[in-house]
Design an enzyme around this catalytic site. Structure first.
Site, PDB file in Angstrom:
ATOM      1  N   SER A 167      18.120   9.290  -5.418  1.00 52.21           N
ATOM      2  CA  SER A 167      17.955   8.712  -4.073  1.00 52.21           C
ATOM      3  C   SER A 167      18.504   9.636  -2.994  1.00 52.21           C
ATOM      4  CB  SER A 167      18.686   7.368  -3.999  1.00 52.21           C
ATOM      5  OG  SER A 167      18.275   6.528  -5.059  1.00 52.21           O
TER       6      SER A 167
HETATM    7  C1  LIG Z   1      15.699   5.300  -7.444  1.00 54.92           C
HETATM    8  S1  LIG Z   1      15.920   5.385  -9.154  1.00 54.92           S
HETATM    9  C2  LIG Z   1      17.664   5.233  -9.330  1.00 54.92           C
HETATM   10  C3  LIG Z   1      18.432   6.408  -8.824  1.00 54.92           C
HETATM   11  C4  LIG Z   1      19.677   6.670  -9.614  1.00 54.92           C
HETATM   12  N1  LIG Z   1      20.714   5.717  -9.329  1.00 54.92           N
HETATM   13  C5  LIG Z   1      20.150   8.091  -9.497  1.00 54.92           C
HETATM   14  O1  LIG Z   1      21.317   8.333  -9.177  1.00 54.92           O
HETATM   15  O2  LIG Z   1      19.369   9.000  -9.757  1.00 54.92           O
HETATM   16  C6  LIG Z   1      15.397   3.803  -9.713  1.00 54.92           C
HETATM   17  C7  LIG Z   1      15.494   3.626 -11.218  1.00 54.92           C
HETATM   18  O3  LIG Z   1      15.431   2.226 -11.482  1.00 54.92           O
HETATM   19  C8  LIG Z   1      14.829   2.073 -12.746  1.00 54.92           C
HETATM   20  N2  LIG Z   1      14.364   0.680 -12.908  1.00 54.92           N
HETATM   21  C9  LIG Z   1      13.243   0.086 -12.435  1.00 54.92           C
HETATM   22  N3  LIG Z   1      13.188  -1.207 -12.802  1.00 54.92           N
HETATM   23  C10 LIG Z   1      14.315  -1.439 -13.543  1.00 54.92           C
HETATM   24  C11 LIG Z   1      14.827  -2.567 -14.212  1.00 54.92           C
HETATM   25  N4  LIG Z   1      14.184  -3.741 -14.208  1.00 54.92           N
HETATM   26  N5  LIG Z   1      15.996  -2.428 -14.888  1.00 54.92           N
HETATM   27  C12 LIG Z   1      16.663  -1.240 -14.907  1.00 54.92           C
HETATM   28  N6  LIG Z   1      16.215  -0.132 -14.283  1.00 54.92           N
HETATM   29  C13 LIG Z   1      15.066  -0.228 -13.609  1.00 54.92           C
HETATM   30  C14 LIG Z   1      13.724   3.100 -12.761  1.00 54.92           C
HETATM   31  O4  LIG Z   1      13.357   3.397 -14.090  1.00 54.92           O
HETATM   32  C15 LIG Z   1      14.367   4.258 -11.998  1.00 54.92           C
HETATM   33  O5  LIG Z   1      14.870   5.215 -12.873  1.00 54.92           O
END
Ligand SMILES: C[S@@+](CC[C@H](N)C(=O)[O-])C[C@H]1O[C@@H](n2cnc3c(N)ncnc32)[C@H](O)[C@@H]1O
Length: 369
Positions: free
Chosen positions: A82
């Protein structure tokens, strides 16, 4: 050539100067954790092309205040690191004490978990995509951050084995808060989550009061990709999901902000319009609002009114006049209310979404008196 450590130090200093970081342990974490370790295979550049680690300017781009998209499926981003200023604002909003237990939903690259760990927290982080979890594990090892509890699962479930948590931080856009997150919190804990409102995902602070009611307060504007599974449920009474583009403009109300609202004030206005009118959402308009913006979408979703950062209102479709009038009246109301920002809003939450896996969603936003 400037070293990674030097770029990182400048990067942390820049976030400090901009006011995105105010706490020394957060600044130190940004100055210590190598972001490139979490995008070791590369990322998608602004134009969508893949930027491999040996590309010219790779490290410089890694240390800019920009999101790095690491996975795209069917044209849609499904994982990323992000935007650093947003990560910093969220870590600061957690108000972490040393040794605080944190559950992160959305491990992504693992970079945020590494930052929180380096800032003194004990972190469990969960992601729903197996390949993303594998890569996050490699990133954490490469960065030398060994004490993160990295798990594969649907974040809707939280992660009971690591509970209780002092904080839950959600780094993916959701439609509401899982009741399990609240169950897994220690007394006095809270959830920080980007919860869908008017077509985008502002960050809210959610907590359960002693009597059992669940409340939320606005924290800051934000944009996030949407979560998979029950966390993204569509429920009756929610804002339209948006989309567009709308048909050509037929009614125009003139600009009223010179200079135009900056991105934060524009999102403050957008949030207020969303609190007052459930037709507020995000659209890709017909004209030139590059990345899309705020609109009132009509019931048939074929027209409405777009609201621009300079205050211009443009109506289109069958009820163009009605929607343009309504949009202008809402802007008047925001101005008459003293231009409230996102943190000025509070709401009670109600259980909705999939009855088998319900979520707490916002209801009846009100301004703090
Ligand atoms: C914007 S990224 C997160 C960024 C992360 N915190 C970083 O430091 O790189 C969003 C993540 O949420 C995950 N995601 C989407 N739906 C989810 C769910 N229901 N449970 C857990 N993770 C989920 C996606 O696979 C993705 O990797």
């Amino acid at each position: 050539m400037v070293s990674s450590a030097e770029l990182r130090r400048r990067f942390a200093d820049g976030l400090w100067r901009e006011g995105a970081i105010t706490r020394s342990e957060v600044a130190e974490a940004f100055a210590t954790v190598p972001r490139e370790a979490f995008v070791a295979d590369g990322f998608h550049g602004r134009d969508g092309t893949w930027v491999p680690p040996d590309a010219k300017g790779f490290l410089t781009t890694v240390y800019t205040n920009d999101v790095l998209v690491t996975k795209i499926v069917d044209g849609r981003a499904t994982s990323s690191s992000s935007q650093p200023s947003l990560m910093a604002a969220m870590i600061e909003a957690l108000d972490l004490s040393p040794g605080a237990r944190v559950l992160e939903v959305g491990a992504g690259t693992g970079y945020n978990a590494a930052l929180m760990t380096t800032a003194g927290a004990r972190v469990t982080t969960v992601d729903i995509q197996p390949d993303v979890v594998t890569r996050a594990g490699l990133g954490l090892s490469a960065a030398g951050v060994s004490d993160v509890d990295l798990q594969l699962g649907d974040g809707y479930e939280g992660w009971a084995a690591g509970a209780p948590y002092d904080r839950v931080i959600v780094t993916v856009g959701v439609a509401g808060a899982s009741p399990l997150w609240l169950d897994q919190l220690a007394p006095g804990g809270f959830v920080l989550a980007p919860i869908r409102h008017a077509g985008h995902h502002p960050v809210l602070r959610v907590a359960r009061a002693a009597g059992g009611t669940v409340h939320a307060a606005g924290v800051c504007p934000a944009g996030f990709m949407s979560a998979a599974g029950p966390l993204s449920a569509v429920y009756p009474g929610a804002h339209p999901l948006g989309g567009g583009p709308l048909p050509a403009t037929t009614v125009s109300h003139p600009a009223r902000f010179d200079p135009p609202l900056d991105v934060f004030r524009y999102h403050d206005m957008w949030f207020a319009l969303g609190a007052w009118d459930a037709r507020t959402t995000y659209v890709q308009p017909p004209d030139s609002m590059d990345s899309g913006g705020c609109a009132l979408l009509d019931e048939t979703v074929v027209g409405g009114a777009t609201i621009w950062p300079d205050g211009t209102v443009r109506g289109s479709g069958p009820n163009a006049e009605t929607y343009a009038e309504r949009a202008s009246a809402l802007i008047d109301r925001w101005l008459a209310s003293g231009r409230p920002a996102v943190p000025a809003w509070r709401t009670e939450m109600t259980l909705d979404g999939d009855p088998a896996q319900p979520i707490w969603v916002p209801r009846d936003w009100r301004l703090v008196p």
